[in-house]
Scaffold this motif. Structure first.
Motif, mmCIF file in Angstrom:
data_model
loop_
_atom_site.group_PDB
_atom_site.id
_atom_site.type_symbol
_atom_site.label_atom_id
_atom_site.label_comp_id
_atom_site.label_asym_id
_atom_site.label_seq_id
_atom_site.Cartn_x
_atom_site.Cartn_y
_atom_site.Cartn_z
ATOM 1 N N UNK A 1 5.628 6.200 -6.449
ATOM 2 C CA UNK A 1 6.237 5.692 -5.220
ATOM 3 C C UNK A 1 7.359 6.624 -4.797
ATOM 4 N N UNK A 2 7.638 6.613 -3.516
ATOM 5 C CA UNK A 2 8.735 7.411 -2.977
ATOM 6 C C UNK A 2 10.001 6.576 -2.983
ATOM 7 N N UNK A 3 10.931 6.973 -3.833
ATOM 8 C CA UNK A 3 12.219 6.274 -3.945
ATOM 9 C C UNK A 3 13.255 7.288 -4.422
ATOM 10 N N UNK A 4 14.108 7.792 -3.523
ATOM 11 C CA UNK A 4 15.080 8.823 -3.924
ATOM 12 C C UNK A 4 16.060 8.311 -4.976
ATOM 13 N N UNK A 5 16.216 9.072 -6.047
ATOM 14 C CA UNK A 5 17.200 8.729 -7.071
ATOM 15 C C UNK A 5 18.603 8.919 -6.496
ATOM 16 N N UNK B 1 0.817 -1.216 0.000
ATOM 17 C CA UNK B 1 0.000 0.000 0.000
ATOM 18 C C UNK B 1 0.850 1.265 0.000
ATOM 19 N N UNK B 2 2.114 1.162 -0.384
ATOM 20 C CA UNK B 2 3.019 2.312 -0.309
ATOM 21 C C UNK B 2 2.572 3.461 -1.206
ATOM 22 N N UNK B 3 1.836 3.158 -2.307
ATOM 23 C CA UNK B 3 1.416 4.226 -3.209
ATOM 24 C C UNK B 3 0.310 5.084 -2.599
ATOM 25 N N UNK B 4 -0.222 4.659 -1.445
ATOM 26 C CA UNK B 4 -1.273 5.429 -0.789
ATOM 27 C C UNK B 4 -0.719 6.402 0.241
ATOM 28 N N UNK B 5 0.589 6.597 0.268
ATOM 29 C CA UNK B 5 1.182 7.491 1.261
ATOM 30 C C UNK B 5 0.667 8.919 1.115
ATOM 31 N N UNK C 1 8.618 8.575 -8.339
ATOM 32 C CA UNK C 1 8.776 7.860 -9.606
ATOM 33 C C UNK C 1 7.565 6.955 -9.815
ATOM 34 N N UNK C 2 7.322 6.592 -11.077
ATOM 35 C CA UNK C 2 6.302 5.604 -11.363
ATOM 36 C C UNK C 2 6.739 4.259 -10.787
ATOM 37 N N UNK D 1 19.839 4.767 -13.646
ATOM 38 C CA UNK D 1 19.117 3.500 -13.523
ATOM 39 C C UNK D 1 18.633 3.313 -12.086
ATOM 40 N N UNK D 2 17.349 2.987 -11.950
ATOM 41 C CA UNK D 2 16.747 2.815 -10.641
ATOM 42 C C UNK D 2 16.555 1.351 -10.313
ATOM 43 N N UNK D 3 16.487 1.059 -9.042
ATOM 44 C CA UNK D 3 16.176 -0.296 -8.562
ATOM 45 C C UNK D 3 15.092 -0.194 -7.495
ATOM 46 N N UNK D 4 13.884 0.119 -7.959
ATOM 47 C CA UNK D 4 12.764 0.294 -7.035
ATOM 48 C C UNK D 4 12.294 -1.073 -6.568
ATOM 49 N N UNK D 5 12.280 -1.344 -5.269
ATOM 50 C CA UNK D 5 11.856 -2.662 -4.767
ATOM 51 C C UNK D 5 10.382 -2.909 -5.038
ATOM 52 N N UNK D 6 10.065 -4.156 -5.311
ATOM 53 C CA UNK D 6 8.682 -4.558 -5.574
ATOM 54 C C UNK D 6 8.136 -5.242 -4.333
ATOM 55 N N UNK D 7 7.045 -4.658 -3.767
ATOM 56 C CA UNK D 7 6.450 -5.205 -2.546
ATOM 57 C C UNK D 7 5.076 -5.811 -2.814
ATOM 58 N N UNK D 8 4.818 -6.174 -4.051
ATOM 59 C CA UNK D 8 3.491 -6.676 -4.387
ATOM 60 C C UNK D 8 3.295 -8.140 -4.046
#
Length: 266
Positions: free
Chosen positions: A233-237, A141-145, A245-246, A258-265
């Motif tokens: 999502x909140x993920x500092x570059x 639910x991180x996108x609901x911050x 970032x999307x 290049x980003x490495x956004x963790x997936x929590x799904x």
């Protein structure tokens, strides 16, 4: 070997206490996280008492509960000061200034009762704690911050205004009826519904209504934007520090890193 002087032993124990509190308040160990979550639960119970204060103010046990809450808040303030590495900076923070004011209203409820509605701002202060959002970002639910932040701001505003309106205009109405009238007026005004069945008298009432409508509609627009705009999502570059970032972004849209956004799904 001779024993250490009593003063040095006491100083060492005091230093260990400060270090322990600093770890509990600012650490990320399992014990620190449990402690911080426990303080959040206590804060929510205290906030519930603040919201219910106009309804129970005339109860015989009110002062006992009020002073008990004051003792808890005082202990928490002292603990935060002991666990801080820079007390002067801590005392300048808005959340600490707010807590000191809340403590004053709890210790002198008869003299500062007209300012008691400002206690609800502790809900906003609670929303500024990083742990709350750090735990949310580790879930699906991180996108609901942003939605949660906007909702907390709106709820805080509603109850602060309700307390002010009740204290200033509906205090003479006994029981729960006056508080419900104040809440009803606040919601109707913030949403610009304007039924007109409950209005505030005089110039002061009109100015209050204008301020509530302007600020309230702004908070509603902010909440609507958070709900309906594309989720991010909140993920500092690591390169340019862009925060948002999307969820499926591979590269930062600002600098191309290049980003490495963790997936929590999962």
């Amino acid at each position: 070997m001779s024993e250490k002087p009593e003063e040095l032993r006491d100083e060492g124990e005091f230093g260990r206490l400060c270090d322990r509190l600093r770890q509990l308040y600012h650490g990320r160990s399992p014990a620190a996280v449990r402690f911080q979550l426990a303080t959040i639960i206590v804060d929510l119970l205290i906030i519930a008492f603040f919201i219910a204060t106009p309804l129970i103010r005339d109860r015989p046990a009110f002062l006992w509960v009020d002073y008990s809450i004051a003792a808890i808040v005082a202990v928490e303030i002292v603990a935060r000061m002991l666990g801080s590495s820079n007390v002067p900076r801590l005392l300048r923070q808005p959340s600490m200034v707010l807590d000191l004011f809340i403590l004053a209203t709890l210790l002198a409820p008869q003299w500062l009762e007209n300012f008691g509605f400002l206690r609800i701002l502790r809900l906003w202060s609670l929303s500024q704690r990083g742990l709350l959002w750090a735990q949310l970002r580790q879930t699906r639910y991180r996108e609901w911050e942003d939605v949660a932040r906007a909702l907390i701001n709106l709820v805080t505003f509603l109850f602060v205004v309700t307390g002010f309106v009740y204290t200033s205009f509906f205090r003479t109405t006994s029981g729960i009826e006056g508080y419900v009238d104040a809440l009803y007026f606040t919601v109707a005004t913030v949403t610009t519904t304007g039924f007109g069945d409950i209005t505030l008298p005089g110039v002061a009432g009109k100015l209050t209504s204008i301020c509530v409508m302007i600020v309230g509609i702004s908070l509603f627009v902010r909440l609507a934007q958070a709900v309906f705009r594309p989720n991010k999502v909140t993920f500092p570059c690591p390169e340019c520090a862009l925060q948002r970032h999307e969820p499926d972004a591979v590269h930062c849209k600002a600098c191309g890193h290049k980003l490495k956004i963790p997936d929590h799904d999962d």
